[in-house]
Scaffold this active site. Structure first.
Site, PDB file in Angstrom:
ATOM      1  N   MET A 198       0.850  -1.200   0.000  1.00  0.00           N
ATOM      2  CA  MET A 198       0.000   0.000   0.000  1.00  0.00           C
ATOM      3  C   MET A 198       0.886   1.251   0.000  1.00  0.00           C
ATOM      4  O   MET A 198       0.416   2.347   0.327  1.00  0.00           O
ATOM      5  CB  MET A 198      -0.925   0.003   1.217  1.00  0.00           C
ATOM      6  CG  MET A 198      -1.889  -1.186   1.205  1.00  0.00           C
ATOM      7  SD  MET A 198      -3.398  -0.893   2.124  1.00  0.00           S
ATOM      8  CE  MET A 198      -2.738  -0.634   3.764  1.00  0.00           C
ATOM      9  N   HIS A 249       9.053  -3.560   3.470  1.00  0.00           N
ATOM     10  CA  HIS A 249       8.622  -3.750   2.081  1.00  0.00           C
ATOM     11  C   HIS A 249       9.828  -4.060   1.193  1.00  0.00           C
ATOM     12  O   HIS A 249       9.768  -4.936   0.324  1.00  0.00           O
ATOM     13  CB  HIS A 249       7.978  -2.465   1.539  1.00  0.00           C
ATOM     14  CG  HIS A 249       6.746  -2.017   2.260  1.00  0.00           C
ATOM     15  ND1 HIS A 249       6.706  -0.881   3.018  1.00  0.00           N
ATOM     16  CD2 HIS A 249       5.500  -2.553   2.311  1.00  0.00           C
ATOM     17  CE1 HIS A 249       5.489  -0.711   3.503  1.00  0.00           C
ATOM     18  NE2 HIS A 249       4.733  -1.723   3.104  1.00  0.00           N
TER      19      HIS A 249
END
Ligand code: AMP
Length: 286
Positions: A30, A37
């Site tokens: 997101m 990430h």
């Protein structure tokens, strides 16, 4: 790196790239990227010929009183980071592109999707399963990369991939933490300085339970009690759950003889944080 805003373009690229020797890796996010990430991206880069990262703040997985509007959006910086990591394609559709008017099909994993975070965030995992199944259809990856940080999400998506026969392997990467133990999260940036210190209660709770689990007399019940005690004794922290469960079913563990998931969720101020730890199966005493 090419940034792709439309489904049609993304599908055309995948169609052209797919041969028997390509391995497509998908990293759904997101955005508001951090080292957690990027660890997924690096793992994907090491294993795949083509890496597709996605940035999509999925409205369907946010409840009416949650932080959709204020969710951090740092698109330019994210693009820069993904480029540096050698990502081939960034799929970044708009909400209208993903959910055009009239869209109504949902993917629901009804039992697992209502446990842990699903219990306190009704509909959350239906939103997650729906968007991830759309992303899997659009990008057709051979490998899809997810973080252990979201342990309930991993259980829900594993079930969905099996139930719907998605032809891919799910790769789950370890939780990346700050030096002091706080699990990295896009939501950590909501924390004030004081809350940032209070937030350490989550990782401390898990470490306390892990130490306790080494004692022969430890049971799921004693671990749960100790976790609740550690969490509730920190000022500014309000517990959502402290769970000792089977990592696959997310149901309460009966004993510690098999791999066990210790999972916590708590509000620090107005920010809801989660963390977890996998306890390996206990060796059977001779
Ligand atoms: P999000 O952008 O929060 O939806 O996360 C995208 C992916 O990154 C999910 O698979 C998360 O589990 C994973 N992720 C988020 N934080 C971490 C972390 N601290 N360590 C490892 N993976 C993470």
């Amino acid at each position: 790196m090419q940034t792709i805003p439309t489904i049609r373009e993304m599908q055309a690229i995948v169609r052209a790239a797919k041969t028997s020797s390509t391995t497509i890796g998908l990293v759904p996010t997101m955005g508001a990227l951090h080292e957690g990430h990027l660890s997924l991206v690096r793992t994907a880069r090491a294993h795949c010929s083509h890496v597709i990262a996605t940035i999509f703040v999925n409205p369907l997985q946010f409840g009416p009183n949650e932080d959709l509007a204020k969710y951090p959006r740092t698109f330019e910086r994210d693009t820069e980071l993904l480029m540096q990591e050698g990502v081939d394609y960034l799929f970044a559709p708009s909400a209208e592109e993903m959910y055009p008017q009239g869209a109504q099909t949902l993917v629901d994993v009804p039992e697992l999707g209502n446990r842990l975070d699903g219990a306190s965030r009704p509909g959350h995992f239906r939103g997650v399963a729906t968007v991830v199944s759309k992303l899997l259809h659009i990008t057709q990856p051979d490998l899809a990369f997810f973080g252990q940080k979201d342990a309930a999400q991993v259980a829900v998506l594993r079930r969905m991939v099996r139930d719907l026969n998605f032809p891919l392997e799910m790769v789950v990467c370890p939780t990346v933490r700050e030096a002091d133990g706080l699990a990295m999260s896009s939501r950590n940036r909501y924390l004030s300085n004081e809350e940032r210190v209070q937030a350490l209660a989550l990782s401390r709770t898990l470490q306390t339970a892990k130490t306790l689990a080494q004692q022969a007399a430890a049971t799921p019940a004693t671990l749960r009690e100790a976790m609740l005690h550690t969490l509730t004794s920190t000022d500014g922290v309000r517990v959502d759950y402290a769970a000792v469960v089977d990592p696959e079913t997310l149901l309460d563990a009966d004993d510690l003889s098999r791999e066990t998931l210790l999972a916590v969720a708590a509000w620090v101020g107005t920010t809801r944080l989660i963390d977890n730890l996998l306890l390996p199966a206990r060796e059977v005493q001779p």
